[in-house]
Motif scaffolding. Structure first.
Motif, PDB file in Angstrom:
ATOM      1  N   HIS A   1       8.253  -6.054  -8.837  1.00 16.44           N
ATOM      2  CA  HIS A   1       8.169  -5.316  -7.520  1.00 16.44           C
ATOM      3  C   HIS A   1       6.579  -6.389  -6.716  1.00 16.44           C
ATOM      4  N   ASP A   2       5.891  -6.497  -8.579  1.00 14.34           N
ATOM      5  CA  ASP A   2       5.360  -7.341  -8.963  1.00 14.34           C
ATOM      6  C   ASP A   2       4.089  -6.192  -7.361  1.00 14.34           C
ATOM      7  N   VAL A   3       3.846  -5.056  -8.089  1.00 18.26           N
ATOM      8  CA  VAL A   3       2.691  -3.783  -7.037  1.00 18.26           C
ATOM      9  C   VAL A   3       2.234  -3.564  -8.099  1.00 18.26           C
ATOM     10  N   LYS A   4       1.955  -4.021  -9.962  1.00 19.27           N
ATOM     11  CA  LYS A   4       1.492  -3.254 -10.984  1.00 19.27           C
ATOM     12  C   LYS A   4      -0.013  -3.086 -10.451  1.00 19.27           C
ATOM     13  N   GLN A   5      -0.793  -1.793 -11.143  1.00 14.07           N
ATOM     14  CA  GLN A   5      -1.654  -1.926 -11.113  1.00 14.07           C
ATOM     15  C   GLN A   5      -2.803  -1.761 -12.203  1.00 14.07           C
ATOM     16  N   ASP A   6      -1.811  -1.390 -13.295  1.00 16.51           N
ATOM     17  CA  ASP A   6      -2.959  -1.300 -14.495  1.00 16.51           C
ATOM     18  C   ASP A   6      -1.883  -2.365 -15.641  1.00 16.51           C
ATOM     19  N   ASP A   7      -2.298  -3.445 -16.147  1.00 16.29           N
ATOM     20  CA  ASP A   7      -2.097  -4.008 -17.062  1.00 16.29           C
ATOM     21  C   ASP A   7      -1.389  -3.345 -18.348  1.00 16.29           C
ATOM     22  N   GLN A   8      -2.623  -2.793 -18.628  1.00 15.28           N
ATOM     23  CA  GLN A   8      -1.909  -2.185 -19.931  1.00 15.28           C
ATOM     24  C   GLN A   8      -0.746  -0.713 -19.845  1.00 15.28           C
ATOM     25  N   ARG A   9      -0.620  -0.165 -18.478  1.00 14.08           N
ATOM     26  CA  ARG A   9       0.220   1.057 -18.771  1.00 14.08           C
ATOM     27  C   ARG A   9       1.554   0.487 -19.656  1.00 14.08           C
ATOM     28  N   LEU A  10       2.464  -0.498 -19.306  1.00 14.80           N
ATOM     29  CA  LEU A  10       3.498  -0.232 -19.485  1.00 14.80           C
ATOM     30  C   LEU A  10       3.317  -0.142 -21.119  1.00 14.80           C
ATOM     31  N   LEU A  11       1.915  -0.862 -22.203  1.00 15.15           N
ATOM     32  CA  LEU A  11       2.045  -0.675 -23.591  1.00 15.15           C
ATOM     33  C   LEU A  11       1.250   1.009 -23.721  1.00 15.15           C
ATOM     34  N   THR A  12       0.857   1.677 -22.794  1.00 13.65           N
ATOM     35  CA  THR A  12       0.411   3.037 -23.169  1.00 13.65           C
ATOM     36  C   THR A  12       1.900   3.786 -22.835  1.00 13.65           C
ATOM     37  N   LEU A  13       2.545   3.324 -22.329  1.00 14.82           N
ATOM     38  CA  LEU A  13       4.159   3.926 -22.082  1.00 14.82           C
ATOM     39  C   LEU A  13       4.618   3.999 -23.281  1.00 14.82           C
TER      40      LEU A  13
ATOM     41  N   LEU B   1       8.579   5.137 -17.441  1.00 11.29           N
ATOM     42  CA  LEU B   1       8.675   3.184 -18.128  1.00 11.29           C
ATOM     43  C   LEU B   1       9.384   3.231 -17.239  1.00 11.29           C
ATOM     44  N   GLU B   2      10.670   3.401 -16.456  1.00 10.93           N
ATOM     45  CA  GLU B   2      11.486   2.489 -15.401  1.00 10.93           C
ATOM     46  C   GLU B   2      10.639   2.646 -14.298  1.00 10.93           C
ATOM     47  N   LEU B   3      10.019   2.955 -13.770  1.00  8.46           N
ATOM     48  CA  LEU B   3       9.221   2.881 -12.973  1.00  8.46           C
ATOM     49  C   LEU B   3       7.879   1.833 -12.910  1.00  8.46           C
ATOM     50  N   GLU B   4       7.773   1.660 -14.282  1.00 10.00           N
ATOM     51  CA  GLU B   4       6.601   0.124 -14.383  1.00 10.00           C
ATOM     52  C   GLU B   4       7.509  -0.595 -14.202  1.00 10.00           C
ATOM     53  N   LYS B   5       8.238  -0.308 -15.030  1.00  9.77           N
ATOM     54  CA  LYS B   5       9.210  -1.903 -15.314  1.00  9.77           C
ATOM     55  C   LYS B   5       9.236  -2.387 -13.674  1.00  9.77           C
ATOM     56  N   ARG B   6      10.128  -1.544 -11.972  1.00 15.95           N
ATOM     57  CA  ARG B   6      10.306  -1.715 -11.595  1.00 15.95           C
ATOM     58  C   ARG B   6       8.690  -2.139 -10.674  1.00 15.95           C
TER      59      ARG B   6
ATOM     60  N   THR C   1       0.796  -1.421  -0.151  1.00 14.45           N
ATOM     61  CA  THR C   1      -0.337  -0.216   0.297  1.00 14.45           C
ATOM     62  C   THR C   1       1.387   1.783  -0.092  1.00 14.45           C
ATOM     63  N   ALA C   2       1.492   1.529   1.060  1.00 20.67           N
ATOM     64  CA  ALA C   2       2.500   2.623   0.736  1.00 20.67           C
ATOM     65  C   ALA C   2       3.382   3.192  -0.317  1.00 20.67           C
ATOM     66  N   CYS C   3       3.652   1.889  -0.971  1.00 18.31           N
ATOM     67  CA  CYS C   3       4.439   1.832  -2.589  1.00 18.31           C
ATOM     68  C   CYS C   3       3.728   2.105  -3.196  1.00 18.31           C
ATOM     69  N   LEU C   4       2.475   1.149  -2.949  1.00 11.88           N
ATOM     70  CA  LEU C   4       1.080   2.272  -4.705  1.00 11.88           C
ATOM     71  C   LEU C   4       1.080   3.562  -3.636  1.00 11.88           C
ATOM     72  N   ASP C   5       1.179   4.360  -2.827  1.00 13.14           N
ATOM     73  CA  ASP C   5       1.000   5.841  -2.576  1.00 13.14           C
ATOM     74  C   ASP C   5       2.558   6.317  -3.355  1.00 13.14           C
ATOM     75  N   ARG C   6       3.305   5.771  -2.946  1.00 14.08           N
ATOM     76  CA  ARG C   6       4.472   6.750  -3.141  1.00 14.08           C
ATOM     77  C   ARG C   6       4.719   6.360  -4.707  1.00 14.08           C
ATOM     78  N   MET C   7       3.923   5.559  -5.234  1.00 14.38           N
ATOM     79  CA  MET C   7       3.884   5.012  -7.108  1.00 14.38           C
ATOM     80  C   MET C   7       3.323   6.828  -7.139  1.00 14.38           C
ATOM     81  N   GLU C   8       2.718   6.624  -6.790  1.00 16.75           N
ATOM     82  CA  GLU C   8       1.105   7.861  -7.271  1.00 16.75           C
ATOM     83  C   GLU C   8       2.199   8.782  -7.770  1.00 16.75           C
TER      84      GLU C   8
END
Lengths: 945, 183
Positions: free
Chosen positions: A326-338, A317-322, A285-292
């Motif tokens: 770390h297995d904390v991705k929220q949106d499967d499509q985001r990498l492709l969009t980026l 892109l690097e954020l998305e890859k990481r 959860t903390a990670c998700l906040d910081r990612m946001e």
């Protein structure tokens, strides 16, 4: 006028002669002066210098030792002697000389500094440190304290220092540096040195005090090297959070776009707040906040920078890859969009493909939707920007191709698509000056990659013909494209056209240090193409010229280490030393040396002088800790990630030679030369001038050389071709067989030394220093042969591997000849090398008196038979190579070539253009086949008895 | 997007993709080491995240009195990394260090008079022609660009220590000196 002034005036022309390289006239002038002033040390020193430069080592040695014995203190004498000793490779004697002088004049600060520098040049860090400490006490200058500090650090890092001492020495350095009156931060490089010691000792809190100090902060803000250390220490201190915040402020407020700041910023996102388990929900959860938060910051940056800077979008892109890793991705499509938006925004930049590469290692659905996106991008190429985008799309599509998509047919279609688009796009750069690169170049390179891949798939040489022709056409349009040239170097070597490869290699004009990093392109296994046996020394000369850089390194680099000391640039000193070491112990240096030795023995008469010389050099190399500085990254590579890259695909014989290859070759040569040489270690020790290489701290544990020469580690063998392994088996068998006879006949060290002393006295008129000539032993004969008391070894039959080698390899040659020109050359030159090994190993038994005294008749008979057979085989192969060479430059061969290239014949790339290349390739092949063949007969006749 | 870091001696093993470009000279070891042994803080590298070198700048501080200044000796970017404002970033750093650390009055550089692209770029960065140096690149001989090919513009940009902009002048293109008159 005083006689001193007169002498001064007479010395000037000597200096002038030395400066202009007229060493002979310097010697003449010195002799004249020495008649008047026979004891003058300076004149003697100058004469010694001129003699060294004239390669008259023995004569120079005599003078040199005379001057040294007088323990000079005069500045001019010392300086001249420093050069003499450097020329003789006697750095250690330089140290002694200065130490003696400083002892006599202990208040002479300049002499103290010179003594310190002499130790620095010799890498004697411990003594350097002691001298610096003494100087600090005596002359009260802060910089001497720092000299002693860095000497201690360098001693700690030296390979000759046992690892257990390292920490102790760093502690000493720490104690010294904190004992200074002025704080280290008064000087940037002192500060840097201080921080590096604290980092090594893990004294992070102490480092923090320095870093948080206002001066420390301002130093780091303006000095990249100190900031690098700061970043490092902060990380080691587990202060990623604070560093992340610091980076964020730099990015957002100061507009800093150093990628290192972005990395620190992103690192902080995934650092847990507490020591708790990383996979816990709270962490997620903390990670998700910081990612946001990070995402918002980066999006804002991206928006603000627009096309001006790629940092924001790439960091997203690097954020998305990481987040995925770390297995904390929220949106499967985001990498492709980026990815898509990155390509849209920066697709017209040449570096877009390289930028995206780490993020497009995709699979499954991601891959298929990415691929269909790429395929949907319009293929029009009417502007340079569109062209660049098209190139990026091709590269990105190609990157992810699976093996199943790399069929002969599919690759052919792709290759011709790249090539067609290349021709189509060429007009876009038509107005550029000819020094510029064409914007369409990468399409030709892509086509080249695809054709080379077709060759690897099919093993059909015709694809290499096409690749060569289209790259030659590319160069016609873009003469400065060193990438195309490097590709061509590889392709022409594969085709057995070494002169064409050399032409392109020379056209890229490698200079200076580039000789070390790039010469592998042309000199790797170059003995395969050497025509040295016929007197054509092109490749042998290339080896020597390339090796110049190692000489300049040993002559120049240490001077700059000294300069860095004088200028107190402590941050640079370890770097310079690392550089010097990397070049001095360069793997490529010794690979070149090995190739040169292989060529040399085909060209020169094999006698004991050459063998002794090479033996000593190769033994030095054997104990080096090598650094591989070779640049393979420079080759373009647009092969899919599912197959080997272009570099691996185009290595000669499919095997890159490295440390293992070198070690095997060294073992083969050292063992053979050692057996046939009279120099054993004790003799060598006495006769060798100059310093020995430093031995690493762990080298004491090594097995004796004799045993190490017999080792055959599997990882070393893996770098050899099967034919090279066969040569190894042959030489091993030969050495095992003949070793005991060599040992039995080899004259004892005392006799060898006496002979050397006699020769030296004849040459210089002085006895050899440190060698006493023993009286002739009672059982010794006048011609130097000494019967030993021990039992003569029984004569044994030669081993099968030796007897059968030449006939087996003859069959192997016939096979190789069917396969390709280079394979034929490879096998042929290796057989020739085996023959040379036979010559080396049997040279000792050539003298009739030796054979008679030791009753070796039957032994000689058995290797004579082998040699006769070998000569016959070589002659047959030579004739066969001659016939093969005749077939190469015929109209028929050219027709095969041009017909192979029909896929790229167009109104632009004409038939005539290709015919010309076909002719060049044919001529080059003819030349090398013919030359190697003729060389073999020459080698045979050189060693016919 | 790139890593900005100090130029290190061992970078000489890595700069092929930059230096094989026809306009970039590869000098002897002592050239690079002489800069690093005196002005390491004026020498830096731009590196791609992949580790490949993108370009570098080598500079020095020289002159005396009001002529004390930072000098750009070499500035180069590999072909594939052009048009990404890397040169600007490296120039920024060199100017910053020349100003803050060396307290120079200005930064200067030499550029071939025929190199319009570079001159244009430097002008955008605030540099102006101070003088034209005749036959500065003499060794090349007169090429296609004629005199412009071998003459150099000495371009300067004042730093904070020269608020009166005494180190520049508006008519620099008309002031011609010979190569012997410049350091």
């Amino acid at each position: 006028m005083s006689s001193f002034a007169a002498l001064e005036r007479q010395l000037r022309p000597i200096y002038d002669s030395l400066d202009t390289g007229s060493n002979k006239s310097a010697v003449v002038a010195c002799n004249k002066l020495l008649k008047k002033h026979p004891g003058n040390e300076l004149v003697k020193a100058l004469k010694a210098l001129a003699l060294v430069r004239l390669q008259k080592v023995e004569e120079s040695l005599v003078l040199c030792d005379e001057v040294l014995a007088s323990k000079p203190t005069d500045d001019a004498v010392l300086t001249a002697m420093m050069h003499v000793l450097r020329g003789l490779g006697r750095n250690i004697d330089t140290v002694t000389m200065f130490e003696e002088a400083f002892k006599q004049q202990p208040s002479n600060e300049e002499l103290g500094a010179q003594t310190f520098f002499a130790n620095v040049r010799a890498g004697h860090w411990k003594s350097a440190q002691q001298i610096a400490t003494r100087m600090h006490k005596q002359f009260h200058e802060d910089r001497y304290l720092y000299w002693s500090v860095i000497s201690t650090v360098l001693q700690a890092n030296d390979t000759t220092t046992p690892s257990s001492m390292k920490n102790l020495l760093y502690k000493l350095a720490h104690r010294l540096i904190t004992s200074g009156k002025a704080p280290s931060y008064v000087h940037t490089d002192r500060f840097h040195l201080h921080l590096s010691i604290l980092r090594e000792l893990e004294l992070y809190d102490e480092a923090r005090v320095l870093l948080d100090h206002d001066v420390g902060k301002s130093i780091c803000a303006a000095n990249l090297a100190c900031d690098e250390l700061r970043r490092d220490i902060t990380k080691l201190q587990n202060r990623q959070k604070q560093e992340g915040e610091f980076a964020e402020s730099k990015i957002v407020e100061k507009g800093d776009r150093n990628w290192l700041e972005f990395l620190s910023f992103l690192d902080a996102v995934f650092i847990p707040d507490t020591e708790t388990d990383q996979s816990s929900e709270a962490f997620k959860t903390a990670c998700l906040d910081r990612m946001e938060h990070a995402r918002q910051v980066l999006e804002k940056i991206s928006e603000k920078d627009g096309k001006k800077d790629r940092s924001g979008p790439l960091a997203l892109l690097e954020l998305e890859k990481r987040s995925r890793s770390h297995d904390v991705k929220q949106d499967d499509q985001r990498l492709l969009t980026l990815l898509k938006s990155y390509l849209e925004q920066f697709g017209d930049k040449a570096c877009c493909y390289e930028d995206l590469q780490p993020y497009v290692v995709l699979n499954g659905d991601d891959l298929s939707s990415w691929t269909s996106f790429l395929e949907s991008i319009p293929s029009s190429i009417t502007t340079i920007n569109e062209l660049q985008r098209r190139i990026n799309v091709h590269k990105l599509l190609r990157f992810n191709l699976a093996i199943s998509q790399l069929t002969l047919e599919a690759e052919t279609t792709r290759a011709s698509l790249y090539f067609t688009e290349y021709l189509q796009a060429l007009p876009l750069g038509a107005n550029l000056p000819n020094t510029e690169l064409q914007p369409a170049d990468d399409l030709a390179i892509l086509a080249g990659c695809a054709y080379v891949n077709l060759w690897t798939i099919s093993k059909e040489e015709k694809y290499l013909y096409i690749a060569a022709s289209l790259l030659e056409y590319g160069l016609l349009k873009s003469n400065a494209s060193f990438l195309m040239r490097l590709m061509l170097v590889r392709i022409y070597r594969l085709l057995g056209a070494p002169t064409l490869a050399l032409e392109h290699y020379r056209a890229i004009q490698t200079k200076q240090v580039q000789h070390d990093t790039l010469s592998h392109f042309i000199l790797s296994r170059a003995s395969t193409f050497s025509l040295a046996a016929t007197g054509d020394l092109t490749f042998a000369t290339e080896c020597l010229e390339t090796s110049q850089i190692y000489l300049s390194n040993s002559q120049e680099t240490a001077d700059f280490v000294v300069r860095a000391f004088t200028g107190e640039k402590y941050s640079q000193i370890p770097e310079f030393i690392a550089f010097e070491d990397h070049l001095d112990n360069s793997l490529q240096r010794d690979i070149i040396k090995m190739e040169h030795v292989r060529m040399r023995f085909t060209h020169e008469i094999v006698n004991s002088d050459i063998m002794d010389l090479e033996l000593i050099e190769l033994k030095f190399i054997f104990d080096r800790n090598h650094h591989d500085n070779r640049d393979f990254q420079i080759l373009p590579d647009y092969q899919p990630r599912s197959i080997p890259n272009f570099n691996d695909q185009t290595m000669l014989f499919g095997r890159g030679e490295g440390h293992g290859w070198l070690m095997i070759l060294l073992r083969m040569y050292i063992r053979a030369l050692q057996q046939s040489s009279d120099l054993d270690d004790t003799v060598e020790e006495k006769l060798l001038i100059g310093d020995r290489p430093k031995l690493a701290a762990d080298s004491g544990n090594k097995a004796p050389l004799r045993d190490r020469l017999r080792e055959r580690p599997q990882e070393d063998l893996a770098e050899l071709t099967p034919d090279e392994v066969a040569l190894l088996d042959f030489t091993t068998g030969l050495a095992d067989w003949l070793g005991c006879y060599h040992d039995y006949i080899r004259p004892p060290p005392s006799v060898v030394l006496a002979e050397a002393a006699k020769q030296s006295e004849l040459k210089t008129g002085h006895p050899l220093k440190g060698v006493e000539i023993p009286p002739t032993p009672p059982n010794g004969s006048a011609n130097g042969h000494h019967k030993k008391d021990e039992e003569a070894p029984a004569i044994t039959e030669p081993p099968e591997v030796v007897v059968n080698y030449f006939n087996t390899m003859k069959a192997r040659f016939a096979e190789a000849q069917q396969s390709s020109v280079v394979d034929a050359l490879h096998v042929a030159t290796l057989i020739q090398e085996a023959f040379i090994f036979l010559v080396i190993e049997t040279l000792r038994f050539k003298s009739a008196s030796v054979v008679k005294i030791y009753k070796l008749n039957s032994l000689v008979q058995s290797f004579k038979a082998i040699k006769t057979n070998a000569t016959e085989v070589l002659k047959e192969i030579s004739a066969s190579l001659g016939k093969q060479s005749d077939r190469e430059s015929t109209a028929e061969a050219r027709k095969v070539f041009t017909e192979s290239c029909s896929p790229i014949v167009t109104p632009e790339v004409t038939h005539d253009f290709i015919l010309n290349i076909a002719k060049k390739v044919g001529d080059a092949r003819k030349k090398v086949l013919e030359g190697v063949g003729k060389g073999m007969t020459r080698v045979c006749s050189n060693h016919s008895q | 997007m790139s890593v900005l870091r100090p130029f290190r001696a061992t970078d000489m093993f890595k700069f092929n993709n930059v230096n094989l470009d026809v306009w970039t000279e590869t000098y002897g070891i002592s050239f690079y080491l002489s800069y690093l042994s005196r002005w390491p803080d004026l020498c830096c590298v731009q590196q791609a995240p992949s580790g490949r070198m993108m370009g570098y700048i080598l500079g020095k501080a020289e002159g005396s009195g009001a002529e004390w200044h930072g000098h750009v000796t070499a500035l180069t970017v590999a072909p594939e990394y052009r048009r990404l404002s890397l040169a600007r970033k490296m120039m920024d750093l060199l100017e910053f260090v020349s100003d803050e650390i060396y307290r120079g009055f200005f930064v200067d550089l030499y550029v071939r008079c025929a190199n319009y692209v570079a001159i244009d770029m430097y002008e955008k960065l605030g540099y102006s022609v101070y003088r034209r140096v005749r036959e500065y690149y003499g060794s090349l001989g007169v090429g296609k660009g004629g005199r412009d090919e071998e003459d150099a513009f000495d371009m300067r940009k004042p730093l904070s220590r020269d608020p009166g902009r005494r180190s520049v002048r508006p008519n620099g293109r008309d002031i011609i000196v010979s190569a012997h008159d410049v350091p």
